[in-house]
Design a protein around this motif. Structure first.
Motif, PDB file in Angstrom:
ATOM      1  N   LEU A 136       0.853  -1.173   0.023  1.00 30.55           N
ATOM      2  CA  LEU A 136      -0.025  -0.028  -0.244  1.00 30.55           C
ATOM      3  C   LEU A 136       0.963   1.219   0.111  1.00 30.55           C
ATOM      4  O   LEU A 136       0.552   2.324  -0.702  1.00 30.55           O
ATOM      5  CB  LEU A 136      -1.032   0.096   1.101  1.00 30.55           C
ATOM      6  CG  LEU A 136      -1.707   1.259   1.241  1.00 30.55           C
ATOM      7  CD1 LEU A 136      -2.720   1.496   0.096  1.00 30.55           C
ATOM      8  CD2 LEU A 136      -2.684   1.117   2.594  1.00 30.55           C
ATOM      9  N   ASP A 137       1.683   1.183   0.785  1.00 30.99           N
ATOM     10  CA  ASP A 137       2.696   2.555   0.819  1.00 30.99           C
ATOM     11  C   ASP A 137       3.343   2.635  -0.373  1.00 30.99           C
ATOM     12  O   ASP A 137       3.882   3.723  -0.704  1.00 30.99           O
ATOM     13  CB  ASP A 137       3.797   2.385   2.026  1.00 30.99           C
ATOM     14  CG  ASP A 137       3.204   2.580   3.385  1.00 30.99           C
ATOM     15  OD1 ASP A 137       1.974   2.833   3.196  1.00 30.99           O
ATOM     16  OD2 ASP A 137       3.622   2.202   4.468  1.00 30.99           O
TER      17      ASP A 137
ATOM     18  N   LEU B 187      -1.052   8.765   1.478  1.00 37.76           N
ATOM     19  CA  LEU B 187      -2.496   8.739   2.166  1.00 37.76           C
ATOM     20  C   LEU B 187      -2.372   9.170   3.536  1.00 37.76           C
ATOM     21  O   LEU B 187      -1.218   8.823   4.318  1.00 37.76           O
ATOM     22  CB  LEU B 187      -2.780   7.118   2.213  1.00 37.76           C
ATOM     23  CG  LEU B 187      -3.037   6.401   1.011  1.00 37.76           C
ATOM     24  CD1 LEU B 187      -3.365   5.214   1.077  1.00 37.76           C
ATOM     25  CD2 LEU B 187      -4.280   7.213   0.304  1.00 37.76           C
TER      26      LEU B 187
ATOM     27  N   ARG C 257      -5.361   5.658   5.292  1.00 34.63           N
ATOM     28  CA  ARG C 257      -4.621   4.561   5.071  1.00 34.63           C
ATOM     29  C   ARG C 257      -4.889   3.237   5.870  1.00 34.63           C
ATOM     30  O   ARG C 257      -5.127   1.972   5.463  1.00 34.63           O
ATOM     31  CB  ARG C 257      -3.185   4.908   5.683  1.00 34.63           C
ATOM     32  CG  ARG C 257      -1.943   3.733   5.570  1.00 34.63           C
ATOM     33  CD  ARG C 257      -0.832   4.404   5.861  1.00 34.63           C
ATOM     34  NE  ARG C 257       0.682   3.370   5.712  1.00 34.63           N
ATOM     35  CZ  ARG C 257       0.916   2.794   6.891  1.00 34.63           C
ATOM     36  NH1 ARG C 257       0.181   3.011   8.023  1.00 34.63           N
ATOM     37  NH2 ARG C 257       1.931   1.965   6.804  1.00 34.63           N
TER      38      ARG C 257
ATOM     39  N   PRO D 207      -6.976   3.031  -3.117  1.00 31.17           N
ATOM     40  CA  PRO D 207      -6.642   4.435  -3.183  1.00 31.17           C
ATOM     41  C   PRO D 207      -6.860   5.209  -4.125  1.00 31.17           C
ATOM     42  O   PRO D 207      -6.926   6.522  -4.096  1.00 31.17           O
ATOM     43  CB  PRO D 207      -4.768   4.204  -3.122  1.00 31.17           C
ATOM     44  CG  PRO D 207      -4.769   2.859  -2.604  1.00 31.17           C
ATOM     45  CD  PRO D 207      -5.736   2.222  -3.028  1.00 31.17           C
TER      46      PRO D 207
END
Length: 397
Positions: free
Chosen positions: A202-203, A209, A214, A232
């Motif tokens: 995700l990062d 975010l 997040r 996202p």
């Protein structure tokens, strides 16, 4: 360990699977075999097949592939035709009887298609002849949507590869029937990414975010790689407020709602009520669904959803197996359908004002002072500590 495949970014949290694929391909000269990969939509089955294809080409293997699509599931041997089309010049080298069998199966001759056994034997012999020139990797993706005759032939072939330098890898979406998944072949289920790898993915895909959003995405995605990369995108365009629902991309909605669309109408209604309910209580859900339908709907109508692993169902509660299924059910419903369900839930919950007011709020647009006051009062009560006697009772459990 991470491996890049195409332009989709690193493949995280799949060291065991990558090792398994490499082992199968490295041992292909001594023994062929088959493996069925299963898992929920977006979990990474296609990515692993792409990695296998990359490994195969690096090792000098020939790669053949076929992909099931719903629009061709009714066309006999459509998937097999896609798989064998690159070998059409090799077919000419087969004995005349086998050439005639395949020509008839693919509608290239006026003869009716022969029995499946003869077709499967012709395919096995053709693949064996090709593999004698160079080891062969066969990829079958979305096998739940392959036509039945193709699946029968592939299952037959997959069970007879030990003596040939051929590996067959098949991917099937979880909860769908598939002859390849039922053929007694080795299977490997892809689970959710471990938390650390989910955070890393995700990062990497959305580094800017806000912490609260997040955390929401990590919770909703539940370790699903596709969701971690796509949630996202829509959240950035239309970030939910408070307890609002994270919007899904069209790809996510189609992936997670596809199985629901195959269910009976009454089951789909019960699932929509469950998706919009603020609680999992079975009685509330069947009561509201019955009000919408205008007839009694019992909990037994949810059994098809439980059998296809969409929900977990017991005597008292309905629980979606993955948060994204719940989101997809909500998002795929029309505004009118959602309003009718909220109205029914508000009616069923008359004795529970704190829950009822949230459904009443979903029915209005613009400002409404009375509803706003009731929401504020409900939120205040939710923040209060429980009574002392309740804390004591809870501590004794």
């Amino acid at each position: 360990m991470s491996i890049a495949a195409g332009n989709a970014g690193p493949l995280l949290g799949r060291d065991a699977e990558i090792g398994l694929l490499a082992s199968l391909l490295d041992g292909i000269a001594d023994s062929g075999g088959a493996l069925v990969l299963s898992g929920e939509p977006g979990i990474g089955k296609s990515r692993l097949l792409a990695v296998a294809a990359e490994f195969a080409r690096e090792r000098g293997l020939m790669v053949l592939s076929t992909t099931g699509v719903q629009s061709e599931a009714h066309l006999a041997f459509a998937g097999l035709h896609q798989l064998l089309r690159p070998l059409r010049f090799h077919v000419a080298d087969l004995p005349a009887a086998q050439r005639a069998v395949l020509d008839a199966a693919f509608g290239l001759s006026p003869e009716p298609a022969p029995e499946r056994f003869r077709i499967a034997m012709a395919v096995l012999d053709l693949l064996g002849e090709v593999a004698a020139e160079a080891p062969l990797l066969i990829l079958a993706e979305d096998t739940q949507w392959l036509d039945q005759p193709t699946m029968e032939v592939l299952a037959f072939v997959a069970r007879r590869l030990q003596s040939d330098p051929i590996v067959l890898l098949a991917a099937v979406r979880e909860s769908y029937p598939s002859l390849l998944a039922e053929a007694g072949l080795p299977q490997h289920r892809l689970g959710a990414l471990p938390p650390a790898e989910a955070v890393t993915l995700l990062d990497a895909s959305a580094p800017q975010l806000r912490p609260a959003l997040r955390d929401r995405i990590l919770s909703e995605a539940a370790g699903n790689p596709l969701a971690l990369m796509e949630l996202p995108v829509t959240a950035a365009r239309r970030e939910p407020a408070g307890s609002g629902v994270l919007p899904l991309t069209q790809r996510l909605e189609q992936a997670f709602a596809a199985r629901v669309s195959d269910l009976p109408e009454a089951t789909r209604l019960l699932l929509l009520v469950a998706a919009l309910s603020d609680d999992e209580r079975l009685g509330d859900i069947t009561g509201a669904a019955s009000a919408v339908a205008g007839t009694a709907l019992g909990p037994e109508l949810l059994e098809p959803a439980a059998e296809t692993a969409i929900i977990d169902l017991d005597l008292h509660r309905v629980h979606f197996r993955h948060p994204l299924i719940r989101s997809a059910v909500r998002q795929s419903a029309s505004l009118l359908q959602r309003r009718r369900v909220h109205e029914a839930l508000a009616e069923v919950l008359r004795a529970e004002p704190d829950r009822r007011v949230w459904h009443r709020a979903a029915l209005i647009s613009g400002t409404h002072e009375q509803i706003a006051n009731e929401l504020e009062e409900a939120a205040g009560r939710a923040r209060r500590p429980p009574p002392a006697h309740w804390r004591s009772l809870h501590a004794c459990r």
